[in-house]
Design a protein around this motif. Structure first.
Motif, short mmCIF file in Angstrom:
data_model
loop_
_atom_site.label_atom_id
_atom_site.label_comp_id
_atom_site.label_asym_id
_atom_site.label_seq_id
_atom_site.Cartn_x
_atom_site.Cartn_y
_atom_site.Cartn_z
N TYR A 33 -14.82 16.87 -24.64
CA TYR A 33 -15.38 15.51 -24.72
C TYR A 33 -15.20 14.87 -26.09
CZ TYR A 33 -18.41 11.50 -24.73
OH TYR A 33 -18.88 10.22 -24.88
N ASP A 34 -15.53 15.58 -27.15
CA ASP A 34 -15.46 14.97 -28.49
C ASP A 34 -14.06 14.45 -28.79
OD1 ASP A 34 -18.17 15.42 -28.98
OD2 ASP A 34 -17.80 17.33 -29.99
N GLU A 35 -13.07 15.29 -28.61
CA GLU A 35 -11.68 14.92 -28.88
C GLU A 35 -11.23 13.78 -27.97
OE1 GLU A 35 -7.60 14.63 -29.72
OE2 GLU A 35 -9.17 15.53 -30.93
N GLU A 36 -11.46 13.93 -26.66
CA GLU A 36 -10.93 12.96 -25.71
C GLU A 36 -11.64 11.62 -25.79
OE1 GLU A 36 -9.26 16.21 -22.48
OE2 GLU A 36 -10.87 14.88 -21.85
N SER A 37 -12.95 11.63 -25.97
CA SER A 37 -13.66 10.34 -26.06
C SER A 37 -13.31 9.62 -27.35
CB SER A 37 -15.17 10.55 -25.93
OG SER A 37 -15.69 11.26 -27.02
N TYR A 38 -13.22 10.35 -28.43
CA TYR A 38 -12.89 9.74 -29.73
C TYR A 38 -11.52 9.06 -29.69
CZ TYR A 38 -12.02 9.16 -34.71
OH TYR A 38 -11.72 8.63 -35.93
N HIS A 66 -18.06 10.41 -17.00
CA HIS A 66 -17.85 11.52 -17.93
C HIS A 66 -19.11 12.36 -18.06
CE1 HIS A 66 -13.99 9.91 -19.42
NE2 HIS A 66 -14.54 8.77 -19.06
N SER A 67 -18.98 13.65 -17.74
CA SER A 67 -20.10 14.59 -17.83
C SER A 67 -19.84 15.58 -18.97
CB SER A 67 -20.23 15.35 -16.51
OG SER A 67 -21.24 16.31 -16.59
N PHE A 68 -20.90 15.79 -19.76
CA PHE A 68 -20.84 16.71 -20.90
C PHE A 68 -22.18 17.43 -20.98
CE2 PHE A 68 -21.58 17.20 -25.57
CZ PHE A 68 -20.59 18.14 -25.82
N ARG A 69 -22.14 18.76 -20.86
CA ARG A 69 -23.36 19.58 -20.94
C ARG A 69 -24.44 19.11 -19.97
NH1 ARG A 69 -23.39 20.36 -27.46
NH2 ARG A 69 -21.52 21.66 -27.52
N ALA A 70 -24.06 18.95 -18.71
CA ALA A 70 -24.96 18.59 -17.61
C ALA A 70 -25.61 17.23 -17.78
CB ALA A 70 -26.01 19.68 -17.39
N GLU A 71 -24.90 16.32 -18.46
CA GLU A 71 -25.37 14.95 -18.56
C GLU A 71 -24.19 13.99 -18.43
OE1 GLU A 71 -29.28 14.75 -21.33
OE2 GLU A 71 -27.36 14.65 -22.40
N ILE A 72 -24.44 12.87 -17.79
CA ILE A 72 -23.45 11.80 -17.79
C ILE A 72 -23.62 11.08 -19.12
CG2 ILE A 72 -22.66 9.68 -16.70
CD1 ILE A 72 -23.91 10.76 -14.08
N VAL A 73 -22.56 11.06 -19.91
CA VAL A 73 -22.64 10.52 -21.26
C VAL A 73 -21.82 9.25 -21.46
CG1 VAL A 73 -23.20 12.75 -22.30
CG2 VAL A 73 -20.81 12.06 -22.07
N ALA A 74 -20.89 8.98 -20.54
CA ALA A 74 -20.02 7.81 -20.68
C ALA A 74 -19.42 7.44 -19.33
CB ALA A 74 -18.90 8.09 -21.69
N VAL A 75 -18.93 6.23 -19.27
CA VAL A 75 -18.14 5.76 -18.13
C VAL A 75 -16.91 5.11 -18.75
CG1 VAL A 75 -18.08 4.22 -16.13
CG2 VAL A 75 -20.22 5.33 -16.77
N SER A 76 -15.75 5.33 -18.13
CA SER A 76 -14.54 4.70 -18.67
C SER A 76 -13.74 4.05 -17.56
CB SER A 76 -13.68 5.73 -19.41
OG SER A 76 -13.06 6.61 -18.52
N ILE A 77 -12.78 3.26 -18.01
CA ILE A 77 -11.82 2.61 -17.12
C ILE A 77 -10.43 3.10 -17.51
CG2 ILE A 77 -10.81 0.39 -16.42
CD1 ILE A 77 -13.65 0.59 -15.57
N ALA A 78 -9.67 3.57 -16.52
CA ALA A 78 -8.29 4.01 -16.78
C ALA A 78 -7.43 2.80 -17.12
CB ALA A 78 -7.74 4.74 -15.57
N LYS A 79 -6.68 2.92 -18.21
CA LYS A 79 -5.81 1.82 -18.63
C LYS A 79 -4.53 1.76 -17.82
CE LYS A 79 -7.27 1.55 -23.45
NZ LYS A 79 -6.78 1.61 -24.84
N GLY A 93 1.09 18.32 -20.67
CA GLY A 93 0.39 17.94 -19.45
C GLY A 93 0.40 16.44 -19.23
N ARG A 94 -0.60 16.00 -18.47
CA ARG A 94 -0.74 14.58 -18.13
C ARG A 94 -1.91 13.98 -18.92
NH1 ARG A 94 0.02 17.24 -13.41
NH2 ARG A 94 2.02 16.81 -12.43
N ARG A 95 -1.67 12.81 -19.46
CA ARG A 95 -2.70 12.09 -20.21
C ARG A 95 -2.92 10.73 -19.54
NH1 ARG A 95 -3.34 10.83 -26.62
NH2 ARG A 95 -4.32 8.79 -26.41
N ILE A 96 -4.17 10.33 -19.48
CA ILE A 96 -4.52 8.99 -19.01
C ILE A 96 -5.34 8.34 -20.11
CG2 ILE A 96 -5.78 7.62 -17.31
CD1 ILE A 96 -5.26 9.95 -15.32
N ASP A 97 -4.86 7.22 -20.63
CA ASP A 97 -5.61 6.49 -21.63
C ASP A 97 -6.75 5.73 -20.95
OD1 ASP A 97 -3.98 7.36 -23.75
OD2 ASP A 97 -2.50 5.79 -23.33
N CYS A 98 -7.91 5.72 -21.60
CA CYS A 98 -9.11 5.14 -21.02
C CYS A 98 -9.88 4.33 -22.05
CB CYS A 98 -10.06 6.24 -20.53
SG CYS A 98 -9.36 7.38 -19.34
N ASP A 99 -10.58 3.32 -21.57
CA ASP A 99 -11.57 2.61 -22.38
C ASP A 99 -12.92 3.25 -22.09
OD1 ASP A 99 -9.93 0.68 -23.63
OD2 ASP A 99 -9.92 -0.53 -21.80
#
Length: 174
Positions: A33-38, A66-79, A93-99
């Motif tokens: 989560y930290d890496e991907e959300s940042y 987005h779930s992190f440690r049994a909590e929903i912490v964010a919502v994103s939109i795929a770009k 692998g495959r990457r999807i950029d998100c807001d």
């Protein structure tokens, strides 16, 4: 005539604008989560389990919970759709950029185990197992009931999110 080999794109796609269909996915990011959300993306390796392969289903405008440690912490939109990318650790692998939109009030999934069991309804490849806890995996589709319930909970505790992601209105059952 040689068979044409289809290759994964290696740069972010530039799909022309199309109507947003807003399918909803669930991602577990306990390790990433930290890496991907940042950096604004989700990522999974090539040729893995079903929950990695699901990145091929995501389209521009889709919503990701987005779930992190049994909590929903964010919502994103795929770009846009997934493209081929090599992660910082060398994994291809495959990457999807998100807001990403971080929630001010996180939503606990561990206190909703009974609801998780009820709303997954025995469907396969769901975010939650028969104990109501998160499945081991990365990206999941959801039953309509599970999707609508959690979007309603997100909106209930974070009403401002509708200004950021108006598409959530059609799933909010409150």
């Amino acid at each position: 005539i040689e068979d044409e080999v289809q290759q994964e794109p290696t740069t972010p796609p530039t799909t022309p604008p199309t109507p947003i269909r807003a399918k909803v996915f669930w991602v577990f990011q306990n390790q990433t989560y930290d890496e991907e959300s940042y950096n604004g993306y989700i990522f999974a390796g090539f040729y893995g389990p079903h929950h990695w392969e699901r990145l091929k289903e995501v389209r521009r405008g889709d919503i990701i919970i987005h779930s992190f440690r049994a909590e929903i912490v964010a919502v994103s939109i795929a770009k846009d759709v997934a493209y081929s990318w090599r992660r910082y650790d060398g994994m291809q692998g495959r990457r999807i950029d998100c807001d990403y939109y971080r929630l001010r009030r996180c939503i606990s999934t561990s206190v909703r185990k009974t609801k998780n069991i009820e709303l997954c309804g025995g469907a396969t490849y769901q975010p939650f197992n028969t104990n109501g806890t998160g499945n081991q995996g990365y990206l999941y589709d959801m039953t309509f009931k599970l999707r609508d319930y959690y979007i309603s909970e997100i909106v209930k505790y974070n009403p401002y999110i509708l200004d950021k992601i108006p598409e959530l209105r059609k799933y909010n059952t409150l």
